[in-house]
Design a protein around this motif. Structure first.
Motif, short mmCIF file in Angstrom:
data_model
loop_
_atom_site.label_atom_id
_atom_site.label_comp_id
_atom_site.label_asym_id
_atom_site.label_seq_id
_atom_site.Cartn_x
_atom_site.Cartn_y
_atom_site.Cartn_z
N ASN A 1 56.19 -58.56 7.15
CA ASN A 1 56.73 -58.85 6.06
C ASN A 1 56.12 -60.18 5.23
OD1 ASN A 1 59.11 -57.03 5.35
ND2 ASN A 1 59.72 -57.83 7.33
N MET A 2 56.15 -60.13 3.87
CA MET A 2 55.80 -61.21 3.19
C MET A 2 56.99 -62.23 3.27
SD MET A 2 53.93 -62.97 0.95
CE MET A 2 54.19 -64.28 -0.11
N LEU A 3 56.85 -63.39 3.94
CA LEU A 3 57.95 -64.15 4.07
C LEU A 3 58.61 -64.66 2.51
CD1 LEU A 3 56.88 -65.95 7.16
CD2 LEU A 3 58.35 -64.13 6.88
N ALA A 4 59.84 -64.91 2.80
CA ALA A 4 60.53 -65.58 1.38
C ALA A 4 60.45 -67.15 1.54
CB ALA A 4 61.91 -65.27 1.31
N PHE A 5 59.22 -67.76 1.27
CA PHE A 5 59.11 -69.14 1.29
C PHE A 5 59.93 -69.98 0.51
CE2 PHE A 5 54.97 -67.45 2.93
CZ PHE A 5 54.95 -67.99 4.08
N GLY A 6 60.36 -69.68 -0.60
CA GLY A 6 61.23 -70.25 -1.40
C GLY A 6 62.85 -70.42 -0.99
N LYS A 7 63.21 -69.02 -0.59
CA LYS A 7 64.65 -68.93 -0.26
C LYS A 7 64.94 -69.36 1.06
CE LYS A 7 66.14 -64.53 -0.02
NZ LYS A 7 66.21 -63.13 -0.37
N ASP A 8 63.70 -69.57 1.82
CA ASP A 8 63.87 -70.17 3.43
C ASP A 8 64.06 -71.66 2.89
OD1 ASP A 8 63.60 -67.52 4.03
OD2 ASP A 8 61.85 -67.67 5.07
N GLY A 9 63.56 -72.11 2.22
CA GLY A 9 63.45 -73.59 1.90
C GLY A 9 62.08 -73.91 2.55
N THR A 10 61.09 -73.23 3.01
CA THR A 10 60.06 -73.72 3.47
C THR A 10 58.93 -74.43 2.65
OG1 THR A 10 60.05 -71.59 4.78
CG2 THR A 10 57.91 -72.92 4.91
N LEU A 11 59.08 -73.85 1.25
CA LEU A 11 58.32 -74.53 0.36
C LEU A 11 59.28 -75.03 -0.73
CD1 LEU A 11 55.21 -72.17 0.36
CD2 LEU A 11 55.26 -74.51 1.26
N SER A 12 58.76 -76.09 -1.56
CA SER A 12 59.77 -76.61 -2.42
C SER A 12 59.14 -75.82 -4.12
CB SER A 12 59.58 -77.92 -2.97
OG SER A 12 58.03 -78.37 -3.47
N LYS A 13 59.98 -75.86 -5.09
CA LYS A 13 59.36 -75.21 -6.27
C LYS A 13 58.09 -75.68 -6.66
CE LYS A 13 63.79 -73.51 -8.15
NZ LYS A 13 64.93 -73.60 -9.19
N ASP A 14 57.89 -76.90 -6.62
CA ASP A 14 56.40 -77.56 -7.10
C ASP A 14 55.62 -76.93 -6.11
OD1 ASP A 14 57.65 -78.84 -8.95
OD2 ASP A 14 57.56 -80.74 -7.98
N GLN A 15 55.58 -77.17 -4.86
CA GLN A 15 54.71 -76.21 -3.75
C GLN A 15 54.31 -75.00 -4.32
OE1 GLN A 15 56.82 -77.49 -0.49
NE2 GLN A 15 55.13 -78.67 0.17
N ILE A 16 55.53 -74.01 -4.58
CA ILE A 16 55.06 -72.73 -4.85
C ILE A 16 54.45 -72.52 -6.20
CG2 ILE A 16 56.46 -70.69 -5.35
CD1 ILE A 16 58.64 -71.48 -3.55
N VAL A 17 54.53 -73.61 -7.03
CA VAL A 17 53.91 -73.32 -8.38
C VAL A 17 52.28 -73.82 -7.96
CG1 VAL A 17 53.33 -74.43 -10.63
CG2 VAL A 17 55.49 -73.75 -9.61
N GLN A 18 52.06 -74.85 -7.19
CA GLN A 18 50.85 -75.12 -6.87
C GLN A 18 50.15 -74.01 -6.01
OE1 GLN A 18 51.73 -78.90 -4.70
NE2 GLN A 18 51.51 -80.08 -6.69
N VAL A 19 50.79 -73.41 -5.00
CA VAL A 19 50.08 -72.34 -4.16
C VAL A 19 49.79 -71.00 -5.09
CG1 VAL A 19 52.00 -71.34 -3.09
CG2 VAL A 19 49.85 -71.57 -1.87
N ALA A 20 50.78 -70.73 -6.00
CA ALA A 20 50.60 -69.57 -6.86
C ALA A 20 49.19 -69.88 -7.72
CB ALA A 20 51.75 -69.32 -7.61
N ASN A 21 49.09 -71.05 -8.47
CA ASN A 21 48.01 -71.07 -9.03
C ASN A 21 46.72 -71.38 -8.28
OD1 ASN A 21 48.54 -71.90 -12.23
ND2 ASN A 21 50.37 -72.58 -10.88
N PHE A 22 46.74 -71.69 -6.96
CA PHE A 22 45.53 -71.62 -6.18
C PHE A 22 45.15 -70.06 -5.83
CE2 PHE A 22 43.90 -71.13 -1.98
CZ PHE A 22 42.77 -71.78 -2.06
N VAL A 23 46.42 -69.28 -5.57
CA VAL A 23 46.29 -67.83 -5.38
C VAL A 23 45.42 -67.13 -6.47
CG1 VAL A 23 47.19 -65.78 -4.99
CG2 VAL A 23 47.73 -67.67 -3.45
#
Lengths: 483, 293
Positions: B175-197
């Motif tokens: 499964n693709m993990l739910a990094f945001g819902k799980d609280g593993t990554l913050s919203k800012d981090q998600i934006v950063q990694v999304a842009n890197f992807v």
């Protein structure tokens, strides 16, 4: 209140009935040039029909060796050196058009030549009459016998006549099915009852129709069933030569004796001695002296009959002959006869025949033995690949009309840097896959073409199929689409 | 059919006999149906009685009358189907015994498998993948060269047989993990990694976003499945993030959603629902759509 009109008030019924019950016709035997022509044409037509399936034609190993074969099971039609595939059915269309125009041309030149000499109904009826004459005797005898009651000898005669008729009819049906399968094999199967049911059914149908149409319905077919007399009446013109009673020469009719007396005193008198021979020999039982008529198949037998009489009484022949109304009127006005076979009508017909026939021969001579058809995928029309390039899928059908397997290479031309891949085929080089096409078959394959993204919305794409051995090339066009 | 003509009188206007019936001064003309029509009607009645006797017709409390011939359309169908299977038997046998590669190399078997696969695909797979297998958001396009679980004949067959996240023991997991819902990554981090992807496949990135931070986050959280080079892993169904094909969408918002909530599309297992030969034909058909891998 007004009395309503009845249909009969509006349409006076003075055309005679649309159908009259068949009256038995007893055509008399006759000899002469037209009769001889008819015998020869009958022998040629029936000879071709009955024996053509036995003619062999070598097409190489594995291919049928029958000269004329309609192979419905394998969708092939063989006519001597010509082999046609189902998609080449337009050759038959062309043939039918040419046949129709030839019929028109014959009609414009010599009237119902087809009806009188070549039509199967005429040929088989003529043959059946010959059998009848052979068994039962000539006109007078047959008329006498028809009026008589039942006798043993008469029964034997009728049995013989119908047996011969049925044998001819059965052979007619038998010859028919031989065109649809290898003749010698089919005959063996027919005898051992191994032949397909459809063969027996068709023999049955053609036996029945031949026996009925040529034995019993005879001239009824020409008068009531066949559309051609009505069509040809609309196609003919005043210059067409028809079997014609030259009434300018024949009238007034009088007996031979009376005619001699009148001639002696210088009175005008016609050549017709009213002997009724022209009526006696007519297979449709008409009197040609009543002028051109629907029932006349223009077989010319009345010409022979009349000529024989004219020779006997020392008058010039061709009182009945191929002529037209124009000449009759010209003679009556003292002008010389004219015949115009070259007219706008005949020239146009000939040109059409030459044009269509020439086009067919040209097409046949340049017939491609390697062909390719392509069908673009509709769903999806185009696919984006992982590296950003574009893929289009096609279903391609290759036709190898030669009698041997061949290796072909497939090239694609059009989209820049196009690569072609055939599902299930080994690519010798990535841009040029090679496949083997089985002999005399079609091969349908899925072909994928990949190209760079930098093509416009849609570019033309051409597939070239090249026979590696013979160098034959076939091409087909389609489009390459970008999503 | 009673003939009333002799009872009635002749109607003066039409000249037709009347039936003798009169209502309020209006008389009924006697114009019966033609006799041939009446007899045809009677004949159909008699015919129907015979039909009732010969064929199944009357419903009973616990069944129906079987008819004299014991005719049954169901039995007739069974006979027809048996005949059909007999006709097809030899070819289907060849399909059942040949390996997937052999099928693809044999033109006759390939044509048969493609024809059969196309029909079965239409019945079973088209609801998700579309009739032309072009897929849609969350449902892979089977005509391209991107394969989540592998594009070889065997891999495709396995995916069809056991599915993905299907509950089947042999099925693909991951499964693709739910990094945001799980609280593993913050919203800012998600934006950063999304842009890197997005930068991995050469797409534009939002100005001002720290891509280096995104790369760091990716290395810590994503490479386990998607790999160091982000080329994905068919064992886990982890998609290649460097190519141009996006199952759920390659725009920033969709990628952020994917990272936040995770993904877990389900492909049902078809073993048990389709027989092995049919699955084989399906695998060859799907492989031939885009040429597989």
């Amino acid at each position: 209140m007004n009395k309503p009109l009845r249909a009969t008030d509006l349409q006076p019924d003075d055309d005679g009935p649309l159908y009259t019950a068949q009256k038995k016709i007893f055509p008399q035997s006759v000899s002469g040039s037209f009769r001889r022509t008819k015998w020869i044409l009958m022998a040629v037509c029936l000879g071709i029909y009955y024996f053509l399936p036995f003619v062999r034609w070598n097409r190489g190993l594995g291919a049928p060796d029958q000269a004329v074969l309609i192979d419905l099971a394998n969708n092939r039609f063989y006519f001597f050196a010509i082999e046609l595939w189902p998609q080449e059915i337009y050759y038959f269309t062309g043939l039918l058009i040419v046949a129709a125009i030839v019929l028109f041309l014959m009609n414009a030149l010599g009237g119902r030549v087809w009806c009188g000499y070549l039509c199967p109904q005429t040929v088989w009826t003529d043959l059946f009459y010959a059998v009848e004459r052979f068994v039962e005797g000539d006109r007078r005898e047959r008329m006498r016998k028809a009026g008589e009651g039942f006798k043993m000898q008469r029964a034997a005669e009728l049995a013989l006549k119908h047996s011969i008729w049925l044998m001819i009819a059965w052979w007619t049906g038998g010859a028919w099915v031989l065109y649809f399968a290898d003749a010698p094999t089919l005959i063996k199967e027919l005898v051992t009852f191994d032949a397909p049911m459809v063969a027996y059914i068709w023999i049955g149908i053609l036996t029945f129709t031949t026996y009925t149409l040529a034995g019993f319905m005879r001239e009824q077919v020409c008068v009531y069933m066949c559309p051609w007399p009505r069509i040809q009446a609309a196609l003919t013109d005043e210059w067409a030569l028809n079997v014609t009673y030259k009434y300018d020469r024949g009238e007034k009719r009088s007996s031979l004796k009376k005619a001699a007396q009148l001639r002696a005193i210088g009175e005008p008198v016609g050549d017709c001695v009213d002997c009724n021979q022209c009526v006696a020999v007519c297979p449709t039982g008409i009197d040609i002296r009543n002028g051109p008529q629907l029932d006349c198949i223009q077989c010319g037998l009345c010409i022979d009959a009349c000529d024989n009489v004219m020779k006997k009484i020392g008058r010039p022949t061709r009182l009945i002959g191929y002529d037209n109304d124009i000449n009759i009127h010209r003679r009556m006005e003292g002008k010389p006869e004219v015949f115009k076979p070259v007219r706008a009508r005949t020239v146009i017909y000939s040109l059409i025949i030459v044009a269509i026939g020439g086009a067919m021969v040209y097409k046949l001579a340049n017939r491609s033995l390697l062909d390719v058809n392509v069908l673009h995928d509709r769903n999806p029309v185009a696919v984006r690949l992982s590296d950003g390039s574009v893929r289009n899928g096609y279903t391609i059908r290759f036709l190898n009309k030669r009698g041997f397997d061949r290796v072909v290479a497939v090239d694609v031309e059009g989209p820049p840097n196009a690569m072609i891949h055939i599902v299930g085929a080994d690519s010798i080089t990535p841009a040029r896959p090679m496949i083997i096409l089985g002999r005399d078959t079609t091969t349908e394959l899925r072909v994928l073409v990949d190209a760079n993204d930098d093509v416009p919305q849609s570019v033309p794409v051409t597939f070239h199929v090249t026979d590696i051995g013979l160098g034959e090339v076939a091409s087909t066009k389609d489009v390459f689409v970008t999503p | 059919m009673a003939d009333h003509a002799h009872h009635g009188e002749i109607d003066k206007v039409t000249g037709t006999a009347t039936t003798g019936h009169e209502w309020d001064g209006i008389q009924e003309l006697n114009t019966p149906l033609p006799r041939w029509w009446i007899w045809t009607f009677y004949a159909t009645i008699i015919w129907s009685i015979g039909y009732f006797i010969v064929y199944p017709a009357w419903p009973l409390m616990n069944g129906y009358t079987r008819g004299l011939f014991g005719y049954s359309s169901r039995a007739e169908l069974d006979v027809d189907l048996a005949k059909l299977n007999q006709v097809r038997g030899e070819k289907m046998q060849a399909l059942a015994t040949a390996s997937l590669e052999e099928i693809e190399k044999n033109p006759a078997l390939l044509a048969l498998a493609r024809a059969k696969g196309k029909v079965v695909f239409g019945d079973n797979c088209a609801p998700c993948h579309g009739s032309g297998a072009a897929g849609g958001k969350g449902f892979p396009n089977l005509n391209d060269d991107d394969w989540l679980w592998g594009g070889s004949l065997e891999q495709i067959e396995k995916t069809i047989k056991y599915g993905a996240r299907s509950g089947n023991d042999e099925g693909h997991m991951g499964n693709m993990l739910a990094f945001g819902k799980d609280g593993t990554l913050s919203k800012d981090q998600i934006v950063q990694v999304a842009n890197f992807v997005r930068s991995l496949s050469g797409q534009s990135t939002r100005p001002g976003v720290d891509l280096a931070a995104g790369k760091q986050i990716f290395a810590e959280n994503c490479v386990a499945c998607h790999g160091e080079d982000a080329k994905g892993n068919p064992e886990l169904g982890a998609p290649n993030l460097t190519d141009k094909i996006w199952l759920y969408g390659g725009d920033e918002a969709t990628i952020i959603e994917t990272i936040t909530n995770g993904r877990g599309g389900v492909m049902p297992a078809w073993i048990g629902r389709l027989d092995p030969t049919t699955i084989k034909a399906m695998a060859v058909y799907v492989h031939s759509l885009g040429g597989g891998k």
